[in-house]
Motif scaffolding. Structure first.
Motif, PDB file in Angstrom:
ATOM      1  N   SER A 362     -74.780  33.371  40.612  1.00 29.43           N
ATOM      2  CA  SER A 362     -74.041  32.264  39.992  1.00 29.43           C
ATOM      3  C   SER A 362     -74.591  31.948  38.622  1.00 29.43           C
ATOM      4  CB  SER A 362     -74.147  31.003  40.855  1.00 29.43           C
ATOM      5  OG  SER A 362     -73.331  31.157  41.978  1.00 29.43           O
ATOM      6  N   PHE A 363     -75.941  32.008  38.513  1.00 33.79           N
ATOM      7  CA  PHE A 363     -76.554  31.678  37.224  1.00 33.79           C
ATOM      8  C   PHE A 363     -76.129  32.688  36.157  1.00 33.79           C
ATOM      9  CE2 PHE A 363     -79.944  32.052  34.085  1.00 33.79           C
ATOM     10  CZ  PHE A 363     -80.039  30.728  33.672  1.00 33.79           C
ATOM     11  N   ILE A 364     -76.130  33.973  36.532  1.00 38.60           N
ATOM     12  CA  ILE A 364     -75.750  35.003  35.547  1.00 38.60           C
ATOM     13  C   ILE A 364     -74.317  34.746  35.084  1.00 38.60           C
ATOM     14  CG2 ILE A 364     -75.315  37.464  35.199  1.00 38.60           C
ATOM     15  CD1 ILE A 364     -77.508  37.997  37.304  1.00 38.60           C
ATOM     16  N   LEU A 365     -73.427  34.503  36.041  1.00 40.83           N
ATOM     17  CA  LEU A 365     -72.012  34.306  35.678  1.00 40.83           C
ATOM     18  C   LEU A 365     -71.854  33.072  34.814  1.00 40.83           C
ATOM     19  CD1 LEU A 365     -70.306  35.232  39.055  1.00 40.83           C
ATOM     20  CD2 LEU A 365     -70.294  36.535  36.944  1.00 40.83           C
ATOM     21  N   ALA A 388     -60.597  39.696  41.745  1.00 35.79           N
ATOM     22  CA  ALA A 388     -61.707  40.095  42.620  1.00 35.79           C
ATOM     23  C   ALA A 388     -61.585  39.381  43.974  1.00 35.79           C
ATOM     24  CB  ALA A 388     -63.038  39.737  41.963  1.00 35.79           C
ATOM     25  N   ILE A 389     -61.198  38.103  43.936  1.00 33.93           N
ATOM     26  CA  ILE A 389     -61.061  37.342  45.189  1.00 33.93           C
ATOM     27  C   ILE A 389     -59.965  37.961  46.055  1.00 33.93           C
ATOM     28  CG2 ILE A 389     -60.416  35.099  46.155  1.00 33.93           C
ATOM     29  CD1 ILE A 389     -61.754  33.809  43.708  1.00 33.93           C
ATOM     30  N   TRP A 390     -58.841  38.320  45.423  1.00 33.26           N
ATOM     31  CA  TRP A 390     -57.738  38.946  46.190  1.00 33.26           C
ATOM     32  C   TRP A 390     -58.225  40.210  46.887  1.00 33.26           C
ATOM     33  CZ3 TRP A 390     -53.621  36.991  48.056  1.00 33.26           C
ATOM     34  CH2 TRP A 390     -52.828  36.068  47.350  1.00 33.26           C
ATOM     35  N   LYS A 391     -58.958  41.052  46.113  1.00 31.12           N
ATOM     36  CA  LYS A 391     -59.401  42.326  46.693  1.00 31.12           C
ATOM     37  C   LYS A 391     -60.283  42.078  47.910  1.00 31.12           C
ATOM     38  CE  LYS A 391     -59.295  45.023  42.447  1.00 31.12           C
ATOM     39  NZ  LYS A 391     -60.091  45.052  41.231  1.00 31.12           N
ATOM     40  N   LEU A 392     -61.239  41.151  47.740  1.00 31.27           N
ATOM     41  CA  LEU A 392     -62.167  40.877  48.845  1.00 31.27           C
ATOM     42  C   LEU A 392     -61.413  40.328  50.043  1.00 31.27           C
ATOM     43  CD1 LEU A 392     -65.016  39.302  46.739  1.00 31.27           C
ATOM     44  CD2 LEU A 392     -65.182  41.379  48.079  1.00 31.27           C
ATOM     45  N   GLN A 418     -68.846  37.892  52.378  1.00 32.85           N
ATOM     46  CA  GLN A 418     -68.822  36.438  52.198  1.00 32.85           C
ATOM     47  C   GLN A 418     -69.599  36.006  50.959  1.00 32.85           C
ATOM     48  OE1 GLN A 418     -70.643  34.505  55.500  1.00 32.85           O
ATOM     49  NE2 GLN A 418     -72.644  35.381  55.174  1.00 32.85           N
ATOM     50  N   HIS A 419     -70.743  36.629  50.703  1.00 31.57           N
ATOM     51  CA  HIS A 419     -71.553  36.147  49.583  1.00 31.57           C
ATOM     52  C   HIS A 419     -70.868  36.424  48.253  1.00 31.57           C
ATOM     53  CE1 HIS A 419     -74.517  35.325  52.528  1.00 31.57           C
ATOM     54  NE2 HIS A 419     -74.623  36.596  52.885  1.00 31.57           N
ATOM     55  N   MET A 420     -70.182  37.560  48.175  1.00 34.50           N
ATOM     56  CA  MET A 420     -69.452  37.849  46.936  1.00 34.50           C
ATOM     57  C   MET A 420     -68.371  36.795  46.725  1.00 34.50           C
ATOM     58  SD  MET A 420     -69.085  41.914  47.574  1.00 34.50           S
ATOM     59  CE  MET A 420     -68.331  42.381  46.035  1.00 34.50           C
ATOM     60  N   LEU A 421     -67.683  36.487  47.811  1.00 34.64           N
ATOM     61  CA  LEU A 421     -66.610  35.484  47.699  1.00 34.64           C
ATOM     62  C   LEU A 421     -67.164  34.130  47.265  1.00 34.64           C
ATOM     63  CD1 LEU A 421     -64.207  36.227  50.656  1.00 34.64           C
ATOM     64  CD2 LEU A 421     -63.562  35.898  48.291  1.00 34.64           C
ATOM     65  N   VAL A 422     -68.285  33.749  47.873  1.00 35.50           N
ATOM     66  CA  VAL A 422     -68.859  32.438  47.529  1.00 35.50           C
ATOM     67  C   VAL A 422     -69.155  32.383  46.029  1.00 35.50           C
ATOM     68  CG1 VAL A 422     -70.849  30.931  47.812  1.00 35.50           C
ATOM     69  CG2 VAL A 422     -69.804  31.988  49.811  1.00 35.50           C
ATOM     70  N   CYS A 423     -69.812  33.434  45.515  1.00 36.72           N
ATOM     71  CA  CYS A 423     -70.159  33.432  44.081  1.00 36.72           C
ATOM     72  C   CYS A 423     -68.902  33.395  43.217  1.00 36.72           C
ATOM     73  CB  CYS A 423     -70.973  34.663  43.732  1.00 36.72           C
ATOM     74  SG  CYS A 423     -72.575  34.640  44.534  1.00 36.72           S
ATOM     75  N   ALA A 424     -67.904  34.207  43.607  1.00 36.49           N
ATOM     76  CA  ALA A 424     -66.683  34.267  42.794  1.00 36.49           C
ATOM     77  C   ALA A 424     -65.983  32.912  42.793  1.00 36.49           C
ATOM     78  CB  ALA A 424     -65.761  35.342  43.335  1.00 36.49           C
ATOM     79  N   LEU A 425     -65.896  32.306  43.965  1.00 33.65           N
ATOM     80  CA  LEU A 425     -65.182  31.016  44.062  1.00 33.65           C
ATOM     81  C   LEU A 425     -65.923  29.928  43.297  1.00 33.65           C
ATOM     82  CD1 LEU A 425     -64.187  31.274  47.798  1.00 33.65           C
ATOM     83  CD2 LEU A 425     -62.584  30.932  45.920  1.00 33.65           C
ATOM     84  N   GLN A 426     -67.258  29.915  43.431  1.00 37.57           N
ATOM     85  CA  GLN A 426     -67.996  28.864  42.708  1.00 37.57           C
ATOM     86  C   GLN A 426     -67.837  29.026  41.207  1.00 37.57           C
ATOM     87  OE1 GLN A 426     -72.038  28.488  43.991  1.00 37.57           O
ATOM     88  NE2 GLN A 426     -71.458  27.697  45.986  1.00 37.57           N
TER      89      GLN A 426
END
Length: 2046
Positions: A362-365, A388-392, A418-426
């Motif tokens: 999250s920090f990097i993004l 990215a969210i759609w793909k996941l 799940q962790h990828m989704l969490v980061c993308a959504l946040q």
């Protein structure tokens, strides 16, 4: 020190000094030398060079300290670069010899180090000149490094960096050697050495190509190793190195000429990312060794490596820049997300690891997307994230939809994605949050489908993802409030439909809770009805939880979560659902302990899980209620909350047995239950649960010492219990940094997870502390401890002493009984609790209790003071002082201090010494009282000793910190220690190695405290003070040169203090240069210090600061960072750029404040510069389309040469300094424009006068005026008003409003009759139009309405057709709101539509008021000249035209206005009438939102009131047809409403009743407002309210209402009196007086009417029996409070005495007339006094004869008093306006019918005589001093008396005689003006019809008049004044002739004719005569021509008797026959027939 200021070192002075002074002296000389060398001519330097070099080299041997050696080296370098270089080789050899020396003693070390530093400096300065010696030098240095200790290695690395820098590419032969050496240093055990090595390698990679090609992998691995066990500074330095090298590898894809010689390995972006990813996932274990660890399954990357790599990612992307990121975003995103994906299961194998990994991603993004991309690029990035969210999601769907077998196999996919989704959504949430309403196009874009994709993930099987989705929706709703309600509806609808899916129930309930949490961030709110829907749904979920065991846990949680979130909407919403909440709360717990027992025996582990979940939820809901709805917590509600509490506590005590029975699955739910209960109890008042104290304390003690807690998480428990200032001496991680978000995980230690949302779903609706980031609750295991610690403090403070004692002893034992790591954990918890208890006790001013209590408390604290954990020591030191505070006993405090002394004297270990030294400081901080001087001295003595303990930097740091606390708290008592302390600080600053930065930081704090202690004394000139001052400045200089950023921050704040106390002694230019250099430092605390200092500097000398900054940038110092482009845009522009990038709230606030101060003091002088800045910011992204074309261009070029574009992005920006500023920055720029306009208002008038501005610009082109920039102002306002961002639109409309108001009246010189704004009407229309579209939020529309009305009212546009454009916008709004509150949008709260409706009505009201005013001013003849110009412009058509425009809608408007006023009246009723208010609300508000609506009514009622009053006036209160009126409103407003009967429609009010209601409505609102003016009442409201009253009383009907109801009149007068007393503004006071006058008129009319009707009724009856009307009836008594007249008198006296205090005998101290010099009042004062006098003169008419007698003395006293106090002589015989008013008033009073009425006649006569006597007395000198009164004023007053009273007043001999004397005396005055005036007054007296009055004057004065005329006749008048005197005299004689009886007339004519004829000239003389004589001739001839025919007989006789006269006359008549014909018409004007009332004030006789 002055002796040190010479080119060569003054060795005599030097040798006389002591050791410490010597070091100071040397340092000061070197500092001076550095400046001097640059300023001295080359030849002078060369002359003394040899001696200087010798002196400098000899200093090398005197073991110089670190700052000194640095300066010494710098000076050597500068000296050689200016002078000759031939001896430089000797110097280098000498240094090399020193380094080779075998002497390893510590005393020789400084010399060696100095030699190393000198070499670095020489090579850096001289560079290629020394190329042939450098291989030896480098070899020598590297050889020395092998045996060097850490300081040596540190200096060698920095020296090598300088050598490389100076030699550039020439150093290639040594690159490999340096690289090898730096590699070993990069993993050195000393952190400072690692940092230095990173700097050295960063310099090396500029030329050493192998670092970013062949050796790239090993550089990366090396950096990863370096991160292991690193500190914050190392991570910053090494990540910078790693990021830069990797970026370099990518940029250099296309080898240039220089590179092509070596074969280079190409590096692709994928490879670089792979490298970084390896570090992130496997750490420093590298590529080969990883496999072994992986197989064993032990490897988890250490957190510091992961955090370091995270920072390297950010540096890498930042180095490549925003444009690069835009192009490669998709690749970058997929790589970053993959860091937490299923392909690396190790990275996320435990939840702790996963949470930390997600933090890093999250920090990097955030840092890259949020920090580098402009708004347009961010929108594109959001679309990519969405993809990215759609793909996941598709992956998950596929897994979920497959058959059963596969689900089990593939579930790892689901959990891992799940962790990828969490980061993308946040990140998506954060992105949209930052974009605010500018993200609207993104969400409207259906192809992106943002909302659909986010909502679709709500059903993800992982709870973290569901929570992240909910948070993302929260961010969207906060950013775009218009989406809040639709999203809420959508989620509620899905929640209802999908009630049977567990994922849907939790997912959508999270979403609803998150959206409810967003409401408080959206001022426009949500519709009130949503609360009811949510409450019903929650109840439904809770009730249906039992029906289906698969869903019971989810439904229970969801139900309570919704209720808890609903509470955040505040009391207005919750009050409606309170009963249901309390009922649910009651039902969730068993009623009695017995039920609890039975419960325990029933059920299984699952039912208990659900039960605990439900009860924890209920506790949370109640906690939320208590914290968000404090206003509803009445006694009654608290009583209803209490019953379940005992049971909740009972369950707490039983939890352990439940756990034993049902197994460990209940472990987590029970912890959560505990935590919830503790949190609730902390919030409730302790007395509510006092019977449970014992049980709670037991449980708390058990929790704190529980055996199963393994982790000592001091980092989250202790910081709140330590003092903020003490945390600085601990790890820098506790301080705020830009990397706080990721660094936090290092702070908590390896075993502990950082906070994350899934640990506590209930935190999703709470307001997050840190702005926009996700809430980060810690895991329940940790948070239960911190809640327990807090609650322990509260409960322990409230229990009895015995209990308190036993608990403390129990805790003490629990520490003793544990061992090892467990003991540390228990000690941590126990000490935290004790600290919390002491803190609470001290805060509530409690006492610890008996002496036994002290022992266990002391034992606990002392144990902690000797703990190895520094944080615990810090908390214990704080507790130590708090303990002394709560014992509050001097002896005990002294004993504590003594214990510290003893420990410090005896102890040798670091831990004890640091702990107790801080304890001393804390003791002083809280109890300045122990500062008896011996204590102070011994404290200071011990701390001095400790702070010089060079073996342990820690001890030094803590001791110095403690010393700074003592200096701070001792204040003036410290003065005796100032000098020794200062010299100690300077000595340490000059000697402590730079590697111990923490010691330097503490030194800085001490210096700061000392400067504060000295304070303003620092300005002194005595030698001792100037020595101290020099030392302070020297200390600051040493700290400024320190490499550590926090030390530099200390230096800046010390200089800031010095600048505050002794501004003349701080060198501003060097301070400003230091500030500019650090403006963009990577260290947050340094940037904060810089801005705090700047903010202070610009308050005093903004212009100087700005100039210094620009000069500095022009000199182009290499340190100036490229980020802040000061050269182009000045310091101001640099600050704006910084504001755009900065995220820290405090910093942004300081930047804004600094800019505001600069703007205030400089905007007027640098107008174009400031306006250009604002315009650049606003224009930079005003137009999205232009930005897109630019981008496509760049992409096309990008293909040709990638690296070129990256490296040149900086240059492209130069032409346009601001690239894509964020909306917040643009809003600030728009606010700045408004401020600039306000600043110009107080400056030169030419800013708002175009003709003058152009003229002054011609005269001097440097002149600059705002009006010349009008086009820019309009353009900026237009750009802002039409932006995507709603906040910016509001600012733009505000700017437009300011521009219209300020510039509306400025005429256009080239087109007379027009104004300059007229040419911009198209822009204004275009800026307003978008605000009226349907999707615009109501606040923007409301603002736009205000601008519309201002535009129409400003009168800029005169043509109706042009006006119609804007008018049409208002008409459309009116149509929209006519449907009432039901028809408006349901997106927002009902109060938002109230706001919009009222804004429209207010705008119409303003337009109507202006239309009526213009109409009035045109109907009246033009009195004033300036007005006529405007009327020509507007033309007759527009004035009525505007009224006609409004007229068409007036019937609708008037109805809506009345309804709004009635709403307002209802809303302002006091709360006790709440029950009587209509249930469904008013016309424009609903009952539930009445609180929010009040504010909007407050903002707009005043103008609506004024408009309504004007409308009622225009109809004359005639109601056309009440039924028709009733039919118009959409529904009955209220049963008591204006125009309708009750809602049944039974009775219809008569027109009279309707009018009465309206009248009372307006009067009631006005009185209610005016009688209790709130401090925030605006001038506009008060004025509007008074104008409304004036309008009301302009018409007869309301006047009759006021007249007939005396109490009403009195009340109104008292209210106005209060307004006058509380508001100083003259305009308000005048308006109030106007209303008073109207009230008195109304009363007069009423009295007249009653008298008339009584006379008519009595008809023939006897006059005597008539009752008396008017105040005072038969007795003449006026009762205060019941009397209108008395109230009026009070008010007038208040006005008069405030303007003329001399009128009040109490103030002047004497009753009678006192001689004071008369004074001229200000224009406002004169107006007020005149208005008050007019009212006074009207009063007798309101009284009965007896009443008039009682008030007459007062009125006369005041009127004559004003005359006396203001009768000043003005040039030209004018009367001051107050005198004129008092004469007018006198005349009114004297001619009052009461003076003639028989009952009052005699009394009046007496009083009037007295008054006349008073006036006559004014003349006579009092106490022998003659007053400077104006004779004309007094004479006029006497004349008024003579002419206006009945004869008996003035004809009594004594008075008459005095009056005649006055006239005689005045005739003798030589002043021609006085004489003219006297003649005029006499003329009016002589013509008085009653001979008794006029004859005595005629007898006494005629003879002297005739004499005077004859005298003039003899000497012939010389000038016009004499001519006038003569003319007036003749007029008097002529009047006499007319009055005289027949028999005397001939004598008079005989006197008159000779005088006249003597002035006739014959033809010869006429030609040569002066103009005065000619005029006289004409005048005489004219008069003769008149007299002849009138008195022909007398005329003939005289002529006959005097032939000479006759001849002369005939000649004149013949000669002037022609001219007479022409002159006759004018003669009529010259004649001034004296009417008996004439008081001519300005008569022009020429």
């Amino acid at each position: 020190m002055e002796l040190a200021h010479s080119l060569l070192l003054n060795e005599e002075a030097y040798n006389q000094l002591g050791e410490v002074q010597k070091a100071e002296f040397i340092f000061d000389w070197l500092r001076y030398l550095e400046k001097l060398l640059l300023a001295t001519s080359k030849s002078d330097v060369k002359e003394k060079q040899k001696a200087l070099v010798e002196q400098l080299l000899s200093l090398l041997n005197s073991s110089p300290g670190p700052p000194t050696r640095k300066l010494l080296a710098k000076n050597l370098g500068v000296l050689y670069s200016i002078g000759d270089t031939f001896s430089v080789y000797e110097t280098i050899d000498k240094c090399n010899d020193l380094i080779r020396s075998k002497d390893d003693s510590p005393s020789y070390l400084p010399t060696k180090l100095a030699a190393v530093v000198c070499l670095g400096s020489l090579y850096k300065k001289l560079g290629r000149i020394l190329v042939n010696t450098f291989t030896d030098t480098v070899g020598n240095i590297l050889k020395a490094m092998k045996s060097a200790e850490s300081q040596g290695r540190y200096e060698i690395m920095l020296s090598l960096q300088n050598i490389l820098n100076g030699l550039g590419a020439a150093a290639t032969p040594c690159h490999r050697d340096v690289y090898k050496a730096a590699k070993s240093c990069l993993t050195d055990r000393s952190m400072a050495v690692r940092c230095a090595a990173a700097k050295c390698l960063l310099e090396l990679q500029k030329e050493a190509i192998f670092m970013w090609s062949t050796d790239l992998d090993s550089v990366a691995t090396l950096c990863f190793k370096s991160f292991e066990g690193s500190n914050y500074d190392v991570r910053i330095s090494v990540s910078k190195l790693l990021g830069t090298v990797l970026a370099r590898a990518i940029i250099s894809k296309h080898p240039g000429a220089a590179v092509s010689r070596q074969s280079i390995r190409r590096v692709s972006l994928e490879e670089v990312l792979e490298l970084l990813g390896t570090g992130f996932l496997r750490g420093s274990s590298g590529f080969l060794r990883a496999s072994g660890d992986m197989l064993k399954g032990t490897s988890s990357v250490s957190r510091d490596v992961r955090v370091g790599v995270t920072q390297a990612y950010v540096v890498f992307v930042s180095t490549l820049g925003g444009t690069w990121l835009e192009k490669n975003f998709a690749t970058f995103l997929s790589h970053i997300l993959s860091l937490v994906s299923q392909s690396h299961p190790k990275a996320t194998q435990t939840q702790t690891d996963a949470v930390c990994g997600r933090r890093c991603v999250s920090f990097i993004l955030r840092a890259t997307i949020g920090g580098l991309l402009g708004e347009k690029a961010q929108i594109a990035a959001a679309k990519d994230i969405c993809q990215a969210i759609w793909k996941l999601k598709k992956v998950v769907d596929a897994v979920m939809n497959d058959g059963n077998m596969e689900i089990r196999l593939g579930s790892t996919d689901v959990t891992a994605s799940q962790h990828m989704l969490v980061c993308a959504l946040q990140e998506l949430g954060n992105l949209i949050y930052c974009l605010g309403t500018t993200a609207a196009p993104l969400l409207q874009d259906s192809s992106a489908g943002i909302l659909d994709s986010v909502i679709s993930v709500i059903l993800h099987p992982s709870i973290s993802v569901r929570l992240a989705t909910a948070w993302c929706l929260h961010c969207i709703a906060v950013a775009l409030p218009s989406y809040l309600t639709p999203l809420l509806d959508r989620c509620l609808e899905r929640l209802t439909v999908l009630k049977s899916s567990p994922e849907a129930v939790t997912g959508f309930s999270f979403a609803v809770a998150a959206l409810l949490g967003a409401v408080k961030h959206c001022p426009l709110g949500i519709p009130h009805g949503k609360g009811k829907i949510i409450m019903t749904l929650a109840e439904d979920l809770l009730c249906s939880a039992v029906q289906n065991s698969r869903l019971s846990a989810q439904r229970t949680q969801a139900g309570w979560l919704l209720i808890a979130a609903l509470m955040t909407l505040g009391p207005a919403v919750v009050s409606h659902h309170l009963a249901r909440l309390l009922l649910l709360w009651k039902c969730v717990f068993p009623v009695s302990p017995k039920d609890l027992e039975t419960e325990k025996s029933r059920g299984d582990s699952f039912t208990w899980q659900v039960t605990l979940e439900g009860r924890a939820g209920a506790l949370c809901a109640v906690k939320s209620f208590v914290s968000h709805c404090g206003d509803l917590l009445t006694e009654e509600v608290i009583q209803r909350l209490l019953p379940p509490l005992p049971c909740a506590v009972d369950l707490l005590t039983q939890l352990s047995s439940v756990l034993k029975t049902y197994g460990s699955t209940l472990k987590m739910p029970s912890v959560v239950y505990r935590q919830r209960l503790y949190e609730l109890l902390i919030l409730l008042p302790p007395e509510t649960y006092e019977e449970n104290f014992c049980a709670i304390l037991k449980e708390l003690a058990a929790d704190l010492t529980a055996s199963d807690i393994q982790v000592a998480a001091s980092a989250f428990l202790l910081p709140p219990l330590c003092h903020q200032d003490d945390l600085v001496i601990l790890s820098p991680l506790l301080q705020e940094t830009d990397h706080r978000f990721i660094e936090e995980q290092l702070l908590l230690g390896n075993g502990i997870a950082c906070g994350s949302l899934e640990y506590d779903p209930y935190s999703i609706y709470e307001k997050d502390v840190e702005g926009d980031s996700v809430p980060k609750p810690l895991s329940p295991v940790l948070s239960v401890i911190s809640s327990a610690v807090k609650l322990f403090g509260v409960v322990c403070a409230h229990v009895g002493e015995a209990q308190r004692l036993s608990v403390l002893e129990q805790l003490l034992d629990s520490i003793k009984h544990t061992k090892g790591a467990r003991q540390q954990v228990v000690q941590l918890h126990v000490v935290s609790s004790l600290s919390s208890f002491l803190k609470y006790l001290a805060g509530s001013k409690g006492n610890l209790g008996s002496e036994e209590m002290r022992k266990p408390a002391l034992a606990l604290v002392m144990g902690a003071l000797e703990s190895p954990n520094p944080l615990l020591r810090c908390a214990a030191a704080e507790a130590w002082a708090r303990l002394a505070q709560v014992v509050n006993d001097g002896a005990f405090t002294a004993a504590l201090a003594q214990v510290s002394f003893d420990k410090l004297k005896s102890a040798r270990d670091v831990v004890t010494r640091t702990g107790y030294s801080l304890a001393l400081g804390s003791l002083h901080r809280y109890l300045g009282g122990i500062s008896s001087s011996q204590h102070l001295s011994s404290c200071v003595g011990i701390l001095y000793t400790l702070s010089q303990d060079s073996t342990s930097p820690d001890v030094q740091t803590w001791a110095l910190h403690s010393l700074s606390l003592i200096i701070d708290s001792a204040g003036p008592l410290y003065h005796m220690h100032v000098e020794p302390t200062l010299s100690l600080i300077i000595m340490l600053l000059l000697n402590v190695p730079p590697t111990h930065a923490e010691v330097h930081q503490s030194l800085g704090r001490c210096l700061n405290a000392l400067i504060t202690t000295l304070g303003p004394e620092l300005q002194g000139n005595s030698t001792s003070i100037s020595t101290l001052r020099t030392s302070c400045l020297l200390g600051c200089a040493v700290m400024q040169d320190n490499p550590d950023c926090l030390v530099q921050a200390q230096a800046i704040s010390c200089l800031q203090q010095l600048h505050m106390f002794a501004p003349r002694h701080v060198n501003l230019s060097s301070l400003v240069s230091c500030l500019c250099v650090n403006l963009c430092s990577p260290y947050l605390l340094l940037r904060r210090a810089v801005l705090a200092c700047l903010r202070q500097l610009v308050q005093r000398e903004a212009a100087e600061v700005s100039e210094h900054a620009v000069l500095l940038a022009k000199d182009n110092r290499e340190e100036l960072t490229s980020d802040a482009n000061i050269r182009e845009v000045g310091l101001e522009g640099a600050l704006l750029i910084l504001l755009d990038k900065e995220t820290d709230q405090k910093l942004c606030h300081d930047i804004k404040e600094t800019l505001n101060h600069m703007l205030t003091s400089m905007a007027v002088d640098k107008l174009s510069f400031w306006l250009k800045l604002c315009k650049d910011v606003l224009a930079a992204s005003a137009d999205f389309t232009t930005v897109t074309c630019v981008d496509t261009m760049q992409e096309e070029e990008g293909d040709k040469g990638d690296d070129a574009s990256v490296l040149t992005t900086g240059n492209d920006d130069k032409s346009f300094p601001f690239t894509n500023p964020r909306w917040a920055t643009r809003v600030f720029a728009a606010e700045c424009v408004c401020r600039i306009i306000n600043q110009c208002e107080n400056a030169h008038s030419a800013h708002f006068d175009i003709a003058l501005a152009q003229e002054m610009k011609k005269r001097d082109s440097r002149n600059d005026f705002l009006v010349l920039h009008l086009a820019d102002l309009i353009r900026m306002a237009f750009m802002a008003a039409t932006d995507h961002s709603d906040q910016l639109r509001l600012s733009g409309l505000e700017t437009l409003l300011v521009v219209i108001r300020r510039f509306a009246a400025i005429p256009e010189p080239e087109f007379p009759g027009h104004v300059i704004l007229e040419q911009y009407q198209a822009n204004v229309g275009a800026a307003l139009r978008p605000a009226f579209t349907s999707e615009t939020p109501p606040d923007v529309t409301a603002k736009a309405c205000q601008v519309c009305s201002a535009w129409i009212a400003s009168g800029v546009v005169s043509d109706l057709n042009d006006l119609r454009r804007v008018h049409q916008l208002l008409v459309s709004s009116l149509t929209k709101i006519q449907a009432g509150k039901e028809a408006l949008s349901h997106l927002y709260n009902e109060s938002a539509s109230t706001m919009e409706i009222l804004a429209v009505l207010k705008a119409w009201a303003e337009v109507y008021i202006i239309a009526v005013e213009r109409h009035k001013s045109h109907r009246q003849p033009l009195k004033t000249i300036p007005c006529s110009e405007e009327s020509v412009r507007n033309g007759p058509h527009s004035t009525d035209g505007l009224l006609d425009l409004v007229h068409t809608d007036l019937s609708t408007l008037s109805r809506l206005w009345l309804a709004a006023l009635q709403d307002f009246a209802l809303l302002t009723l006091p709360s006790e009438f709440a029950s009587q208010l209509p249930v469904e609300g008013g016309a424009f508000y609903t009952a539930e939102t009445s609180e929010n609506a009040k504010l909007h009514y407050y903002n707009s009622w005043a103008l609506i009131l004024h408009a309504t009053a004007l409308w009622l006036t225009s109809t004359g209160f005639v109601v056309a047809d009440p039924d028709e009126e009733a039919a118009h409103l959409s529904r009955p407003v209220t049963p008591t409403s204006m125009c309708q009967g009750s809602s049944s429609g039974a009775t219809v009010k008569s027109p009279e009743d309707v009018c009465t209601d309206r009248f009372h409505l307006i009067l009631g609102i006005s009185v209610e407002f005016l009688c209790s003016l709130r401090s925030d009442a605006t001038m506009e409201s008060i004025t509007a309210c008074l104008h409304a009253l004036q309008a009301l009383l302009d018409v007869p009907w309301p006047r009759s209402k006021i007249g007939s109801d005396q109490d009403l009149g009195i009340e109104l007068l008292n209210v106005l009196h209060r307004v006058i007393l509380t508001r100083e503004s003259p305009s308000i006071q005048l308006a109030s007086l106007e209303v008073v006058r109207q009230i008195i008129c109304a009363a007069q009319e009423h009295v007249k009417e009653k008298r008339r009707s009584a006379e008519v009724d009595d008809g023939a009856a006897e006059k005597e029996t008539l009752p008396e009307f008017g105040e005072g009836k038969d007795t003449g008594g006026l009762v205060p409070g019941k009397s209108l007249v008395f109230a009026t008198l009070e008010l007038c006296v208040c006005i008069l005495v405030r303007q003329l205090p001399e009128l009040n005998p109490k103030l002047t101290g004497s009753p009678g007339v006192k001689a004071t010099k008369p004074q001229v009042l200000s224009e406002d004062g004169s107006r007020l006094v005149s208005a008050a006098l007019v009212i006074l003169s009207e009063l007798p008419a309101v009284c009965s004869p007896e009443g008039s007698i009682s008030i007459l003395p007062t009125i006369l006293y005041l009127t004559i008093g004003v005359l006396r106090e203001t009768a000043v002589k003005l040039p030209g015989g004018q009367l001051p306006s107050t005198v004129a008013a008092s004469l007018q008033a006198l005349k009114g009073i004297l001619s009052s019918p009461m003076a003639r009425a028989e009952k009052s006649h005699s009394a009046w006569t007496d009083l009037l005589r007295s008054a006349l006597t008073t006036i006559l007395d004014c003349w006579d000198p009092v106490d022998g001093t003659h007053q400077e009164l104006d004779e004309i004023s007094l004479l006029t007053a006497i004349t008024v008396f003579i002419l206006s009273t009945s004869p008996e007043v003035t004809t009594i001999p004594c008075l008459q005689k005095r009056c005649i004397e006055k006239f005689k005396a005045t005739l003798e005055i030589k002043d021609p003006v006085v004489q003219i005036k006297t003649y005029q007054l006499l003329l009016s007296i002589f013509q008085y019809p009653n001979p008794a009055v006029s004859y005595p004057y005629i007898y006494s004065l005629v003879s002297s008049i005739v004499e005077k005329l004859q005298e003039i006749d003899k000497r012939k008048p010389e000038d016009t004044a004499e001519l006038q005197i003569f003319q007036e005299g003749i007029k008097v004689l002529q009047a006499l002739v007319a009055i005289a009886e027949e028999q005397h007339r001939s004598q008079l004519v005989a006197c008159l004719l000779p005088i006249l004829i003597s002035f006739l000239l014959d033809d010869n003389d006429l030609g040569s005569a002066t103009s005065v004589m000619k005029n006289l001739h004409d005048f005489a001839l004219q008069n003769l021509m008149q007299i002849g025919p009138q008195y022909s007989s007398v005329f003939k006789n005289v002529m006959a008797s005097s032939p000479a006269l006759k001849a002369r006359l005939e000649a004149a008549i013949k000669g002037n026959q022609e001219s007479v014909k022409i002159k006759i018409p004018t003669s009529k004007h010259t004649k001034n027939p004296g009417k008996n009332t004439s008081i001519q004030l300005k008569t022009n006789f020429l």
